[in-house]
Design an enzyme around this catalytic site. Structure first.
Site, PDB file in Angstrom:
ATOM      1  CD  GLU A  25     -12.481  51.182  23.668  1.00  0.00           C
ATOM      2  OE1 GLU A  25     -12.382  50.802  24.852  1.00  0.00           O
ATOM      3  OE2 GLU A  25     -11.833  50.697  22.754  1.00  0.00           O
ATOM      4  CG  HIS A  31     -11.313  47.284  24.888  1.00  0.00           C
ATOM      5  ND1 HIS A  31     -10.740  48.519  24.820  1.00  0.00           N
ATOM      6  CD2 HIS A  31     -10.271  46.400  24.968  1.00  0.00           C
ATOM      7  CE1 HIS A  31      -9.417  48.413  24.873  1.00  0.00           C
ATOM      8  NE2 HIS A  31      -9.112  47.125  24.963  1.00  0.00           N
ATOM      9  NE  ARG A  67      -5.545  51.163  23.748  1.00  0.00           N
ATOM     10  CZ  ARG A  67      -5.491  49.951  24.308  1.00  0.00           C
ATOM     11  NH1 ARG A  67      -6.102  48.933  23.719  1.00  0.00           N
ATOM     12  NH2 ARG A  67      -4.867  49.760  25.443  1.00  0.00           N
TER      13      ARG A  67
END
Ligand code: DGY
Length: 317
Positions: free
Chosen positions: A265, A283, A236
């Protein structure tokens, strides 16, 4: 039949599977829901199958209908959900561990290689017509025989270690507790983050995002790395303080960075996009057909298990 809101489009076979078991509200257009839409659309539902793109914080959870008993997150990470607020409202939260371990470990190796072997610059040069081979053209760093420090030796960290061993890397790790010998294999345990960082030619972040790990890579801790370390993050964005990282990349303290995840994000800290030594992906950790189907099916099974038994093995709160 229980009624479920699925907040984002799933793989078709998972949606078909959900339709067999539940009365399902799908999001066919895959449009991001506002908080108000999510609260409104879920108001007659018994459960929500959420994704990492929805922030289910204290405020949102406090406004959910009393009917909702489960939030089944389509991810192993659940930093997007205030699990304590959910618990206080008697809503269980579940995640999708195991099924995405291999895919995420694979993407970690991809960004490790991408950062080490200067793939961003390579792609840029290959798309121009004027590149010339030479003995020192885009020479990068070799993985073989170097030390890989892994922060977080859970399922994904261990799967990264297994793959890195095949490249001849020596594994070091830091974890809340030391692993049993059979899981640790030949890896060296470090009692402190400082000790791990100081031996990490390469460093992979594989720990969960928590209050304790937020900005764990910062101005102070970056100094512990050997000069020229390569860092990758497939967990993360929260773990990296972006300003400090950019400064270290510019000064050459950090050789290169491979990223699949970001603070805030889908925004990406702008300099990560312009610096040649930052290899970025959007991602994609769990993004294989096999894994995304498995994650969807597991998120559905978690709801089914809960409504059938009152429990769920993947409960996280
Ligand atoms: C996870 O499961 O936490 C992944 O990051 C989602 O792709």
């Amino acid at each position: 039949m229980k009624k479920i809101l699925v907040t984002r489009k799933l793989m078709k076979s998972s949606e078909d599977y959900a339709l067999k078991i539940f009365d399902v509200k799908l999001n066919k257009e895959d449009k991001l829901m506002t908080t108000e839409e999510l609260i409104h659309k879920s108001s007659d539902c018994d459960g929500i199958l959420s994704s990492i793109t929805e922030k289910l914080d204290h405020n949102v959870i406090s406004k959910l209908s009393n009917k909702i008993k489960i939030i089944s997150n389509f991810a192993v990470g659940f930093g997007n959900i205030d699990i304590n607020a959910a618990k206080k409202r008697n809503i269980i939260v579940t995640n999708t561990p195991d099924v995405l371990t291999e895919a995420t470990a694979e993407i970690t190796i991809l960004i490790l290689l991408g950062a080490a072997r200067r793939a961003k610059e390579g792609i840029m040069w290959a798309s121009k017509k004027n590149w010339k081979w030479s003995a020192d053209f885009l020479v990068g760093k070799q993985l073989t025989s170097s030390r890989l420090g892994i922060l977080g030796m859970g399922r994904i960290g261990r799967a990264v270690a297994d793959r890195a061993r095949v490249f001849g890397m020596k594994i070091h790790y830091y974890n809340r507790s030391r692993l049993d010998k059979n899981l640790e294999k030949d890896a060296t345990y470090h009692k402190s983050l400082e000790s791990l960082m100081s031996v990490s030619d390469f460093f992979s972040i594989n720990c969960p995002a928590t209050k304790e790990t937020k900005h764990i890579i910062n101005n102070k801790t970056i100094k512990y790395f050997p000069n020229d370390a390569v860092i990758v993050n497939s967990a993360r964005g929260d773990m990296i303080e972006d300003d400090a990282m950019v400064e270290a990349l510019k000064s050459g303290k950090i050789y290169s960075l491979g990223l699949d995840v970001y603070n805030g994000e889908p925004d990406i800290y702008p300099e990560y996009l312009t610096l040649p030594n930052v290899f970025v992906l959007p991602h994609l950790g769990s993004a294989t057909t096999k894994t995304r189907i498995a994650m969807g099916n597991l998120a559905i099974n978690n709801i089914e298990e809960f409504f059938n038994t009152g429990k769920c093995k993947n409960k996280v709160n």
